[in-house]
Design an enzyme around this catalytic site. Sequence first.
Site, short mmCIF file in Angstrom:
data_model
loop_
_atom_site.label_atom_id
_atom_site.label_comp_id
_atom_site.label_asym_id
_atom_site.label_seq_id
_atom_site.Cartn_x
_atom_site.Cartn_y
_atom_site.Cartn_z
N ASP A 1 -38.16 -22.29 19.24
CA ASP A 1 -39.00 -21.10 19.31
C ASP A 1 -38.52 -20.21 20.46
O ASP A 1 -37.88 -20.68 21.40
CB ASP A 1 -40.46 -21.48 19.58
CG ASP A 1 -41.03 -22.35 18.47
OD1 ASP A 1 -40.52 -22.28 17.34
OD2 ASP A 1 -42.00 -23.08 18.75
N1 URA Z 1 -41.14 -27.94 18.37
C1 URA Z 1 -41.75 -26.76 18.61
O1 URA Z 1 -42.96 -26.64 18.56
N2 URA Z 1 -40.99 -25.71 18.90
C2 URA Z 1 -39.64 -25.77 19.00
O2 URA Z 1 -38.98 -24.78 19.27
C3 URA Z 1 -39.03 -27.02 18.75
C4 URA Z 1 -39.81 -28.09 18.44
#
Ligand code: URA
Length: 238
Positions: free
Chosen positions: A103
Site C-alpha cells: 500500500d
Molecule cells: N498488507 C497490507 O495491509 N498492506 C500491504 O501493503 C501489504 C500487506
Amino acid sequence: MIRLDRYLSEAGTGSRSEVKKLIAWGRVAVDGKVCRDPSAKISEDACVDVDGVREVRTEFRTVAMNKPAGYLSATEDKRLPTASDLLTGKWAKFGLKPAGRLDRDVTGLLILTNDGALIHGIISPGRHVPKVYSAELDAPLPPDAADRLAEGITLDDGLVCLPAELCYVPGELQAKITVHEGKFHQVKRMFAALGSRVTALRRLSVGPVELGGIAEGEFRELTEKELSALRQAAGCGG
Ligand code: URA
C-alpha cells in the site's frame, strides 16, 4: 539467437528505440563487424561493442528496494510518485516491475524484477512464499490472537486467510506477522479482525530476501545466492 536491439536493451544500453538509433548510426559492432540492422539475429554469446566498449547482456535483473511511504507499487502514475521513479541510471531501463503490491503508506521490502515467472511465483498464493511484516498497533492483541491466525483468520468480508504466524509479546503495541499470500490490505485487515488498527506497517522479508540495512528509497541488486534461493522459494527453479 536474439535480435541485436533486444540484446542491447537487455544489456542496459538503452531503450529499444535508443539502441535502434545507435545501431543505425553504425556505433554497434557484433564480433568486430559494424552491424546497422537492429533486427539482425545474433548469437547470445556474441561480443557486442558500442563505441568500442563491450556490452554484456544479463537476461533478468532483480532488485530489493526499501519503499518509502507515499510511493505507489507501480511502474507509472500520472499524479503520484512510484517505486519505479526511484530506479536510477541504468536500472530505469530494464523494465523492472514490482513483484506484488505494498500500500502507498506501507514501507519496506519491495522486489522489482523483469522476470515475469519470478513475479508470478512470488505473488501466487499457491507457492506460499512467506512475507514477514512488522506492524505497529493502536491497541494490544487478544490472548488468542496467535491461535486464530494459525487456524486461518476470517476477514470482515468472509475471506478465510491461509494460516499465518504471529510473533508478539502480550500487552505490546508492536507485532511481527508472517503471511503466505497477498490479498488487498491483507495484514491490516487481519489485525482489524483481531480488534487492532495498524498504525504503521513495514515489510521485513520476502521468502529468503531480507530488507536488512537498505536505506529508505534505496535499492540493491540481489546476490546470486539470494536470487537462487528466491527462485526456489517461488517454485521457479533455483
Ligand atoms: N498488507 C497490507 O495491509 N498492506 C500491504 O501493503 C501489504 C500487506
